[in-house]
Scaffold this active site. Structure first.
Site, short mmCIF file in Angstrom:
data_model
loop_
_atom_site.label_atom_id
_atom_site.label_comp_id
_atom_site.label_asym_id
_atom_site.label_seq_id
_atom_site.Cartn_x
_atom_site.Cartn_y
_atom_site.Cartn_z
N GLU A 74 0.82 -1.22 0.00
CA GLU A 74 0.00 0.00 0.00
C GLU A 74 0.85 1.27 0.00
O GLU A 74 0.38 2.33 0.39
CB GLU A 74 -0.94 0.01 1.22
CG GLU A 74 -1.87 -1.17 1.32
CD GLU A 74 -2.91 -1.26 0.20
OE1 GLU A 74 -2.80 -0.50 -0.79
OE2 GLU A 74 -3.83 -2.08 0.33
N HIS A 93 -2.63 2.07 8.59
CA HIS A 93 -3.71 1.31 7.95
C HIS A 93 -3.87 -0.02 8.66
O HIS A 93 -2.88 -0.66 9.01
CB HIS A 93 -3.38 1.08 6.48
CG HIS A 93 -4.22 0.02 5.83
ND1 HIS A 93 -5.60 0.14 5.73
CD2 HIS A 93 -3.91 -1.17 5.27
CE1 HIS A 93 -6.07 -0.94 5.11
NE2 HIS A 93 -5.07 -1.75 4.83
N HIS A 95 -7.00 -3.51 9.42
CA HIS A 95 -8.28 -4.13 9.10
C HIS A 95 -9.04 -4.38 10.40
O HIS A 95 -9.52 -5.49 10.65
CB HIS A 95 -8.07 -5.46 8.37
CG HIS A 95 -7.29 -5.35 7.10
ND1 HIS A 95 -6.85 -6.44 6.39
CD2 HIS A 95 -6.86 -4.27 6.39
CE1 HIS A 95 -6.20 -6.05 5.30
NE2 HIS A 95 -6.18 -4.73 5.29
N TYR A 114 -20.95 12.28 19.25
CA TYR A 114 -20.16 13.49 19.01
C TYR A 114 -18.70 13.20 18.67
O TYR A 114 -18.02 14.01 18.02
CB TYR A 114 -20.27 14.45 20.22
CG TYR A 114 -19.35 14.10 21.38
CD1 TYR A 114 -19.71 13.16 22.33
CD2 TYR A 114 -18.12 14.72 21.50
CE1 TYR A 114 -18.86 12.83 23.37
CE2 TYR A 114 -17.26 14.41 22.55
CZ TYR A 114 -17.63 13.46 23.48
OH TYR A 114 -16.78 13.14 24.50
N HIS A 156 -12.56 -3.32 2.93
CA HIS A 156 -11.12 -3.45 3.14
C HIS A 156 -10.71 -3.16 4.60
O HIS A 156 -10.24 -4.06 5.28
CB HIS A 156 -10.38 -2.53 2.15
CG HIS A 156 -8.90 -2.68 2.16
ND1 HIS A 156 -8.11 -2.39 1.07
CD2 HIS A 156 -8.04 -3.04 3.14
CE1 HIS A 156 -6.84 -2.61 1.37
NE2 HIS A 156 -6.77 -3.00 2.63
N TYR A 211 -8.66 18.45 21.94
CA TYR A 211 -9.29 17.14 22.07
C TYR A 211 -8.93 16.28 20.86
O TYR A 211 -9.75 16.02 20.00
CB TYR A 211 -10.80 17.38 22.12
CG TYR A 211 -11.59 16.39 22.92
CD1 TYR A 211 -11.49 16.35 24.30
CD2 TYR A 211 -12.47 15.50 22.31
CE1 TYR A 211 -12.25 15.47 25.04
CE2 TYR A 211 -13.22 14.62 23.03
CZ TYR A 211 -13.11 14.61 24.40
OH TYR A 211 -13.87 13.73 25.13
P1 13P Z 1 1.32 -5.33 3.26
O1 13P Z 1 1.82 -6.47 4.12
O2 13P Z 1 1.86 -5.40 1.86
O3 13P Z 1 1.56 -4.00 3.94
O4 13P Z 1 -0.25 -5.49 3.07
C1 13P Z 1 -1.13 -5.58 4.15
C2 13P Z 1 -2.44 -4.90 3.86
O5 13P Z 1 -3.14 -4.59 4.80
C3 13P Z 1 -2.85 -4.58 2.48
O6 13P Z 1 -3.93 -3.70 2.48
#
Ligand code: 13P
Length: 230
Positions: A74, A93, A95, A114, A156, A211
């Protein structure tokens, strides 16, 4: 490698481990980047955080060249966000389960609570779906992040931003907490939403009281402050 860079790499490894400890990340999902030098440092692709060492982090330039391990798949959205957002130094990032559950329905989270304001507006947007690792996903993320410190990614996961590593991690946990509350609130039907006027007041108050959105406003005279020692 300078001492400053080594410290930053260690802090990134610690933050990655905390992503797992807080439960927002697991396995080889997730990635993290920090603005550095003439580009940024980013986690390598497909390396579990438990065994990751400071040397495993990848140095990338704005042109997509890198040295060391293969960078996160990514890297495009990390690069594009850091380029487009001078107010941001860190891109995280993951999941996380509830944020991803909401994103699987392509739902934008409205101001049902809020704390949605802490992401910078009256919605936590969901970016349209695009294949992982593509420019299309990066473009969708940039759009969804406009004026915001976080967004969901359709089918995702989520992206959270920060000026610091701690800030980005905090934001990601907030996003996950809000998503969990939203899913639970939906069990009783679609919850009512705070008005745009109220959300404006909330965001102004958050800025004034530092905040999560930045330093406490100068000269604010009715915020709590520590007593000076006698
Ligand atoms: P990478 O291990 O390549 O960072 O991928 C993990 C991921 O969450 C892809 O969206």
């Amino acid at each position: 490698m300078t001492d400053t860079e080594l410290t930053l790499r260690r802090q990134m490894v610690q933050t990655c481990r905390k992503m797992n400890e807080t439960g927002i990340n697991q396995g080889t999902a997730g990635n993290l980047s920090v603005r550095h030098g003439d580009g940024f440092l980013i986690t390598p692709s497909s390396l579990p955080y438990d065994g990751m060492e400071p040397d495993d982090l990848v140095e990338m330039g704005w042109d997509g060249t890198y040295s060391g391990r293969r960078p996160s798949s990514e890297w495009r959205f990390h690069r594009d966000i850091l380029k487009a957002r001078p107010d941001v130094n860190v891109v995280l990032h993951c999941h996380s389960a509830f944020a991803t559950s909401v994103a699987c329905h392509h739902r934008t989270i409205p101001a049902f609570h809020y704390m949605v304001g802490v992401m910078g507006g009256n919605t936590l947007r969901c970016a349209r779906y695009a294949t992982f690792g593509t420019q299309a996903l990066s473009d969708a993320a940039i759009e969804a992040l406009e004026g915001r410190m976080a967004c969901l990614l359709g089918q995702h996961g989520q992206i959270s931003l920060g000026t610091t590593l701690e800030g980005a991690l905090w934001m990601a946990v907030e996003v996950e907490t809000l998503a969990r509350m939203y899913v639970q609130a939906l069990a009783l039907g679609e919850p009512p939403v705070l008005s745009d006027d109220e959300m404006e007041r909330v965001i102004a108050q958050m800025k004034r009281m530092s905040y999560g959105l930045g330093p406490e406003e100068e000269g604010a005279n009715d915020v709590a402050r520590p007593r000076k020692p006698a």
